[in-house]
Design an enzyme around this catalytic site. Structure first.
Site, PDB file in Angstrom:
ATOM      1  N   ARG A   1      41.046  34.274  54.780  1.00  0.00           N
ATOM      2  CA  ARG A   1      41.273  35.648  55.254  1.00  0.00           C
ATOM      3  C   ARG A   1      40.115  35.988  56.184  1.00  0.00           C
ATOM      4  NH1 ARG A   1      42.219  37.824  50.850  1.00  0.00           N
ATOM      5  NH2 ARG A   1      40.257  38.752  50.186  1.00  0.00           N
TER       6      ARG A   1
ATOM      7  N   ASP B   1      24.638  54.194  24.430  1.00  0.00           N
ATOM      8  CA  ASP B   1      23.936  55.201  25.222  1.00  0.00           C
ATOM      9  C   ASP B   1      23.893  54.896  26.708  1.00  0.00           C
ATOM     10  OD1 ASP B   1      23.393  56.773  23.101  1.00  0.00           O
ATOM     11  OD2 ASP B   1      21.412  55.930  22.702  1.00  0.00           O
TER      12      ASP B   1
ATOM     13  N   ASP C   1      34.058  46.763  54.438  1.00  0.00           N
ATOM     14  CA  ASP C   1      35.007  45.852  53.791  1.00  0.00           C
ATOM     15  C   ASP C   1      35.230  44.669  54.729  1.00  0.00           C
ATOM     16  OD1 ASP C   1      37.031  44.666  52.370  1.00  0.00           O
ATOM     17  OD2 ASP C   1      38.504  46.260  52.682  1.00  0.00           O
TER      18      ASP C   1
ATOM     19  N   HIS D   1      44.294  48.574  55.804  1.00  0.00           N
ATOM     20  CA  HIS D   1      44.367  49.863  55.107  1.00  0.00           C
ATOM     21  C   HIS D   1      43.346  50.780  55.747  1.00  0.00           C
ATOM     22  CE1 HIS D   1      40.708  48.427  53.061  1.00  0.00           C
ATOM     23  NE2 HIS D   1      41.333  47.285  52.923  1.00  0.00           N
TER      24      HIS D   1
ATOM     25  N   HIS E   1      39.881  51.642  49.953  1.00  0.00           N
ATOM     26  CA  HIS E   1      41.267  51.897  50.366  1.00  0.00           C
ATOM     27  C   HIS E   1      41.334  53.401  50.531  1.00  0.00           C
ATOM     28  CE1 HIS E   1      43.004  47.914  48.568  1.00  0.00           C
ATOM     29  NE2 HIS E   1      42.055  47.728  49.443  1.00  0.00           N
TER      30      HIS E   1
ATOM     31  N   ASP F   1      34.986  38.148  50.328  1.00  0.00           N
ATOM     32  CA  ASP F   1      35.420  39.504  50.685  1.00  0.00           C
ATOM     33  C   ASP F   1      34.410  40.435  50.033  1.00  0.00           C
ATOM     34  OD1 ASP F   1      36.665  41.951  51.037  1.00  0.00           O
ATOM     35  OD2 ASP F   1      38.662  41.233  50.442  1.00  0.00           O
TER      36      ASP F   1
ATOM     37  N   GLU G   1      38.572  39.495  57.888  1.00  0.00           N
ATOM     38  CA  GLU G   1      38.733  40.951  57.810  1.00  0.00           C
ATOM     39  C   GLU G   1      37.602  41.663  58.539  1.00  0.00           C
ATOM     40  OE1 GLU G   1      38.401  42.569  53.799  1.00  0.00           O
ATOM     41  OE2 GLU G   1      39.437  44.399  54.442  1.00  0.00           O
TER      42      GLU G   1
ATOM     43  N   GLU H   1      43.025  42.539  58.473  1.00  0.00           N
ATOM     44  CA  GLU H   1      42.697  41.451  57.559  1.00  0.00           C
ATOM     45  C   GLU H   1      43.852  40.496  57.249  1.00  0.00           C
ATOM     46  OE1 GLU H   1      42.136  42.721  53.428  1.00  0.00           O
ATOM     47  OE2 GLU H   1      42.137  44.789  54.112  1.00  0.00           O
TER      48      GLU H   1
ATOM     49  N   HIS I   1      42.843  38.705  44.360  1.00  0.00           N
ATOM     50  CA  HIS I   1      41.803  39.565  43.788  1.00  0.00           C
ATOM     51  C   HIS I   1      40.877  38.783  42.852  1.00  0.00           C
ATOM     52  CE1 HIS I   1      44.540  43.285  44.585  1.00  0.00           C
ATOM     53  NE2 HIS I   1      43.879  42.893  45.663  1.00  0.00           N
TER      54      HIS I   1
ATOM     55  N   HIS J   1      50.457  39.871  51.767  1.00  0.00           N
ATOM     56  CA  HIS J   1      49.923  41.242  51.767  1.00  0.00           C
ATOM     57  C   HIS J   1      50.002  41.836  53.159  1.00  0.00           C
ATOM     58  CE1 HIS J   1      46.057  40.022  53.616  1.00  0.00           C
ATOM     59  NE2 HIS J   1      46.015  39.012  52.763  1.00  0.00           N
TER      60      HIS J   1
ATOM     61  N   TYR K   1      47.334  31.774  52.478  1.00  0.00           N
ATOM     62  CA  TYR K   1      46.966  31.283  51.135  1.00  0.00           C
ATOM     63  C   TYR K   1      47.967  30.200  50.746  1.00  0.00           C
ATOM     64  CZ  TYR K   1      44.996  35.869  51.831  1.00  0.00           C
ATOM     65  OH  TYR K   1      44.356  36.951  52.397  1.00  0.00           O
TER      66      TYR K   1
HETATM   67  N1  GLY Z   1      38.353  44.276  49.555  1.00  0.00           N
HETATM   68  C1  GLY Z   1      39.572  44.898  49.335  1.00  0.00           C
HETATM   69  C2  GLY Z   1      40.469  44.731  50.452  1.00  0.00           C
HETATM   70  O1  GLY Z   1      40.204  43.953  51.348  1.00  0.00           O
HETATM   71  O2  GLY Z   1      41.451  45.406  50.578  1.00  0.00           O
HETATM   72 MN    MN Z   2      38.298  43.212  51.760  1.00  0.00          MN
HETATM   73 MN    MN Z   3      40.356  45.405  52.943  1.00  0.00          MN
END
Ligand code: GLY
Ligand code: MN
Ligand code: MN
Length: 432
Positions: A400, A35, A266, A349, A356, A255, A402, A379, A238, A345, A383
């Protein structure tokens, strides 16, 4: 009266829909088990045009000479409202949110068959949901069946998101106000995490500090699952396990950002668990920070979407050569993409209602120019997984940094600048 942007946005869409009809459903509720349901999150497109947060609702817009905006929603239900809380019902929703008409959601199909009649193009989120695709085709078939009475069915079906994505890409004042507040709350949470982190804690204890700060400031949810990654966990892009112990001497990559009134922040920060960077950590950190500052400096109106990425990549690749992570000239490292072992990466974005966010990155086959009102993340990272070709003292360093950036007429505004990111500012905040 408070300024609400929704009617204005509906008018802008109606001007593009013209003699057509646009149908925009909100998101379904999703069962978690028995439920209980996952926390309800309305559809971003629907909310962008309506400001209406209840489930089981559909917005219908007619353009042309007599434009209309029509809401279908749940009826009032005193019995259900005792259990689940207030619902507007069509009449109060119409009055409160400024629609021309509102009907019970149970009348949707019957009314849509009427409303589709003699409309040229049918716009809806084509292909987003198989059940909706089937329903739309069936309804259009029902309109077609009325051909002998002289009523025409829409001759063309288009994805309404093509129009809405372009609208959502350029943020209005209402959106920017919320995004600045989401950014401020998320910065406060990152500062709180830096103050609270100690060797020996678990990653989830730091996650709790984020949830606490978000919630106490009115942002009930993160805008994505927080990544709280100590030591080598930071090299999993991730990572969301968030259950490892934080070791003295390791870095912690976080993050995390909140969602406030449907808009995302973000932010990533990386800092030493014990409050002091080691020389090796500091060397890598300064390179990532320099890359991030170079990328932000390139996030300017008229520059292309790709300019910040290129700027970051140049600094990172040279840094990787200096650290002996990559070999050869800057040109050859960029050409062979050997930097991808450590930076795999892209540098950002679009950011908005979705973390995103929507919007094309290329137009006419070219990277699109940045324009005032666009919001994006910057960002870059590095790594370093254990490997034979990597100096041992750099193993398991994952960094990272960002920030969320608004393109302005004069350059840009970093919405998340209150989260410390220089070595000196981080170490000062963490002094203990
Ligand atoms: N937190 C997701 C990204 O940085 O794209
Ligand atoms: Mn992020
Ligand atoms: Mn991001």
């Amino acid at each position: 009266m408070t300024y609400t942007p929704y009617a204005e946005r509906r008018q802008r869409l109606q001007a593009q829909v013209r003699q057509g009809i646009a149908i925009i459903p909100t998101a379904p509720e999703v069962a978690r088990n028995a439920d209980t349901h996952y926390d309800y999150r309305h559809d971003s497109y629907f909310y962008y045009l309506s400001g209406f947060a209840e489930p089981e609702a559909v917005l219908v817009l007619l353009g042309g000479e007599k434009p209309q905006s029509i809401l279908f929603c749940r009826e009032k239900n005193p019995e259900r409202e005792i259990w689940d809380g207030f619902r507007y019902g069509p009449e109060a929703a119409r009055a409160h949110f400024g629609f021309d008409a509102a009907y019970p959601i149970t009348q949707l199909d019957e009314k849509l068959i009427e409303l589709m009649g003699d409309r040229t193009t049918l716009f809806y989120p084509l292909g987003a949901d198989a059940a909706w695709d089937a329903r739309i085709i069936k309804l259009r078939g029902a309109v077609k069946a009325k051909a002998r009475s002289g009523i025409l069915a829409p001759g063309e079906i288009r994805d309404v998101r093509e129009l809405l994505d372009e609208m959502r890409l350029l943020k209005d004042a209402h959106e920017l106000d919320i995004m600045r507040r989401a950014a401020a709350i998320s910065c406060a949470a990152h500062r709180r995490a830096m103050r609270h982190t100690r060797p020996g804690q678990f990653e989830y204890e730091i996650e709790a500090e984020f949830l606490h700060e978000f919630c106490r400031q009115g942002a009930r949810q993160p805008s994505y699952t927080s990544i709280i990654a100590g030591g080598g966990n930071a090299c999993t892009l991730h990572y969301v396990g968030n259950n490892a112990r934080l070791n003295d001497g390791d870095l912690l990559l976080i993050d995390a950002g909140c969602e406030l009134d449907s808009y995302a922040a973000d932010i990533t920060r990386t800092f030493p668990v014990n409050g002091k960077f080691s020389p090796a950590q500091r060397d890598v950190y300064e390179i990532v920070l320099a890359a991030q500052l170079a990328a932000i400096a390139a996030a300017l109106p008229g520059n292309t979407w790709n300019a910040p990425h290129d700027a970051a990549l140049n600094v990172l690749a040279q840094g990787f050569i200096d650290l002996k992570l990559c070999q050869g000239s800057l040109e050859s490292v960029l050409k062979t993409e050997s930097y991808k072992q450590f930076y795999m990466h892209r540098t950002g974005h679009w950011l908005g209602m979705d973390v995103h966010d929507v919007g094309e990155y290329k137009t006419g086959g070219q990277w699109r120019p940045l324009q005032p009102g666009m919001t994006l993340t910057v960002e870059p990272g590095c790594y370093i997984r254990p490997a034979d070709n990597v100096p041992r003292e750099l193993w398991n360093i994952g960094i990272r940094i960002e920030d969320d950036v608004l393109i302005t007429a004069g350059g840009n505004e970093v919405l998340t600048q209150d989260a410390p990111k220089t070595v000196a500012d981080i170490e000062t905040l963490m002094l203990r």
